[in-house]
Design a protein around this motif. Structure first.
Motif, mmCIF file in Angstrom:
data_model
loop_
_atom_site.group_PDB
_atom_site.id
_atom_site.type_symbol
_atom_site.label_atom_id
_atom_site.label_comp_id
_atom_site.label_asym_id
_atom_site.label_seq_id
_atom_site.Cartn_x
_atom_site.Cartn_y
_atom_site.Cartn_z
ATOM 1 N N GLY A 73 -42.947 -1.886 7.219
ATOM 2 C CA GLY A 73 -44.004 -2.891 7.293
ATOM 3 C C GLY A 73 -43.644 -4.198 6.616
ATOM 4 N N VAL A 74 -42.394 -4.344 6.183
ATOM 5 C CA VAL A 74 -41.958 -5.551 5.479
ATOM 6 C C VAL A 74 -40.916 -6.276 6.333
ATOM 7 N N THR A 75 -41.222 -7.520 6.686
ATOM 8 C CA THR A 75 -40.251 -8.356 7.399
ATOM 9 C C THR A 75 -39.718 -9.397 6.430
ATOM 10 N N MET A 76 -38.406 -9.404 6.270
ATOM 11 C CA MET A 76 -37.820 -10.326 5.290
ATOM 12 C C MET A 76 -36.652 -11.099 5.886
ATOM 13 N N ASN A 77 -36.477 -12.283 5.342
ATOM 14 C CA ASN A 77 -35.321 -13.126 5.642
ATOM 15 C C ASN A 77 -34.405 -13.067 4.425
ATOM 16 N N ILE A 78 -33.117 -12.891 4.652
ATOM 17 C CA ILE A 78 -32.157 -12.760 3.552
ATOM 18 C C ILE A 78 -31.316 -14.029 3.495
ATOM 19 N N TYR A 79 -31.331 -14.682 2.335
ATOM 20 C CA TYR A 79 -30.564 -15.925 2.175
ATOM 21 C C TYR A 79 -29.640 -15.810 0.972
ATOM 22 N N ASN A 80 -28.433 -16.296 1.137
ATOM 23 C CA ASN A 80 -27.429 -16.267 0.081
ATOM 24 C C ASN A 80 -27.478 -17.591 -0.689
ATOM 25 N N ALA A 81 -27.863 -17.525 -1.963
ATOM 26 C CA ALA A 81 -27.928 -18.726 -2.796
ATOM 27 C C ALA A 81 -26.757 -18.789 -3.769
ATOM 28 N N THR A 82 -25.679 -18.026 -3.476
ATOM 29 C CA THR A 82 -24.508 -18.003 -4.361
ATOM 30 C C THR A 82 -23.322 -18.669 -3.668
ATOM 31 N N VAL A 83 -22.204 -18.739 -4.388
ATOM 32 C CA VAL A 83 -20.978 -19.290 -3.804
ATOM 33 C C VAL A 83 -20.160 -18.209 -3.115
ATOM 34 N N ARG A 84 -20.572 -16.949 -3.234
ATOM 35 C CA ARG A 84 -19.842 -15.842 -2.615
ATOM 36 C C ARG A 84 -20.231 -15.710 -1.147
ATOM 37 N N GLY A 85 -19.277 -15.598 -0.294
ATOM 38 C CA GLY A 85 -19.543 -15.511 1.136
ATOM 39 C C GLY A 85 -19.866 -14.093 1.586
ATOM 40 N N GLY A 86 -20.660 -13.984 2.654
ATOM 41 C CA GLY A 86 -20.935 -12.699 3.283
ATOM 42 C C GLY A 86 -22.034 -11.867 2.663
ATOM 43 N N LEU A 87 -22.640 -12.317 1.569
ATOM 44 C CA LEU A 87 -23.657 -11.506 0.892
ATOM 45 C C LEU A 87 -24.918 -11.343 1.724
ATOM 46 N N ALA A 88 -25.333 -12.398 2.414
ATOM 47 C CA ALA A 88 -26.571 -12.311 3.193
ATOM 48 C C ALA A 88 -26.434 -11.267 4.294
ATOM 49 N N LYS A 89 -25.321 -11.271 5.013
ATOM 50 C CA LYS A 89 -25.116 -10.329 6.124
ATOM 51 C C LYS A 89 -25.035 -8.896 5.628
ATOM 52 N N SER A 90 -24.207 -8.654 4.593
ATOM 53 C CA SER A 90 -24.030 -7.280 4.098
ATOM 54 C C SER A 90 -25.324 -6.742 3.496
ATOM 55 N N THR A 91 -26.062 -7.595 2.792
ATOM 56 C CA THR A 91 -27.334 -7.169 2.202
ATOM 57 C C THR A 91 -28.366 -6.908 3.292
ATOM 58 N N ALA A 92 -28.396 -7.766 4.309
ATOM 59 C CA ALA A 92 -29.328 -7.575 5.421
ATOM 60 C C ALA A 92 -29.046 -6.257 6.140
ATOM 61 N N ASP A 93 -27.770 -5.939 6.360
ATOM 62 C CA ASP A 93 -27.406 -4.692 7.022
ATOM 63 C C ASP A 93 -27.866 -3.482 6.211
ATOM 64 N N GLU A 94 -27.667 -3.542 4.893
ATOM 65 C CA GLU A 94 -28.050 -2.418 4.042
ATOM 66 C C GLU A 94 -29.571 -2.253 3.994
ATOM 67 N N LEU A 95 -30.295 -3.368 3.898
ATOM 68 C CA LEU A 95 -31.760 -3.276 3.873
ATOM 69 C C LEU A 95 -32.306 -2.773 5.211
ATOM 70 N N ALA A 96 -31.649 -3.138 6.312
ATOM 71 C CA ALA A 96 -32.062 -2.622 7.625
ATOM 72 C C ALA A 96 -31.865 -1.107 7.686
ATOM 73 N N LYS A 97 -30.780 -0.614 7.078
ATOM 74 C CA LYS A 97 -30.548 0.833 7.033
ATOM 75 C C LYS A 97 -31.642 1.540 6.235
ATOM 76 N N ARG A 98 -32.215 0.834 5.263
ATOM 77 C CA ARG A 98 -33.279 1.417 4.436
ATOM 78 C C ARG A 98 -34.654 1.290 5.094
ATOM 79 N N GLY A 99 -34.704 0.729 6.272
ATOM 80 C CA GLY A 99 -35.955 0.692 7.009
ATOM 81 C C GLY A 99 -36.685 -0.631 7.024
#
Length: 197
Positions: A73-99
């Protein structure tokens, strides 16, 4: 006739020695108290009396208990506010796996880019406060910011510089209990004045 004089001198010397030793002992005891911060005033050195706490005006309001939605029931947008690349995508994938439902992911906008110092900042409108708390259980050390101008029920998860990884499912489950039933806020009290001497 000389013996009484010797005896008198011995007695006088003994009395004088006892007085001198007593004065040295008393002086040493006074120095001990001075170096330990005890000036002998038992009223001033007594433990401070407990006074009722008067909360400061600036104390933050306590969070109210609320039922949290399930991840679906939670829709979220994931944004990377760091200098490290790829965090938004990898975090989004993991959160999608969690439902969780993932809307968008990418780099954070200018107001947040490289300005989020905690592990994550979750931004939501008043209608999505419960969803924001649910999302916060997934990132230890995250903070929730309620933006009164937002009307939708989606949330933005800004990954900050302190981010290392998502919480384990077990830790997230524990954090969910606390997020749904936050402890009462501790009152912020003004500094008590020391007792008058």
């Amino acid at each position: 006739m000389r013996r009484p004089r010797k005896r008198g001198r011995i007695v006088t010397a003994l009395v004088a020695s006892v007085v001198v030793l007593g004065l040295f002992g008393w002086g040493a005891l006074q120095l001990f108290h001075v170096f330990n911060g005890d000036d002998g005033d038992t009223k001033a050195n007594a433990a401070p009396q407990s006074r009722p706490c008067v909360p400061a005006v600036s104390a933050s309001p306590a969070l109210k208990p609320m039922a949290l939605p399930q991840p679906a029931g939670v829709t979220m947008n994931i944004y990377n506010a760091t200098v490290r690349g790829g965090l938004a995508k990898s975090t989004a994938d993991e959160l999608a796996k969690r439902g969780f439902r993932v809307g968008k992911f990418g780099n954070a906008s200018a107001p947040y880019d490289k300005k989020v110092t905690q592990s994550a900042l979750i931004v939501a409108g008043p209608a999505a406060e419960a969803a924001a708390r649910e999302a916060g259980t997934q990132v230890a050390g995250s903070a929730v910011k309620i933006d009164p101008t937002r009307k939708d029920k989606t949330i933005d998860l800004m990954i900050g510089s302190a981010f290392r990884s998502l919480a384990t499912p077990a830790d997230a489950a524990k954090a969910r209990i606390v997020a749904a039933n936050p402890p009462p806020a501790k009152p912020v009290c003004a500094a008590s004045t020391p007792a008058a001497r």
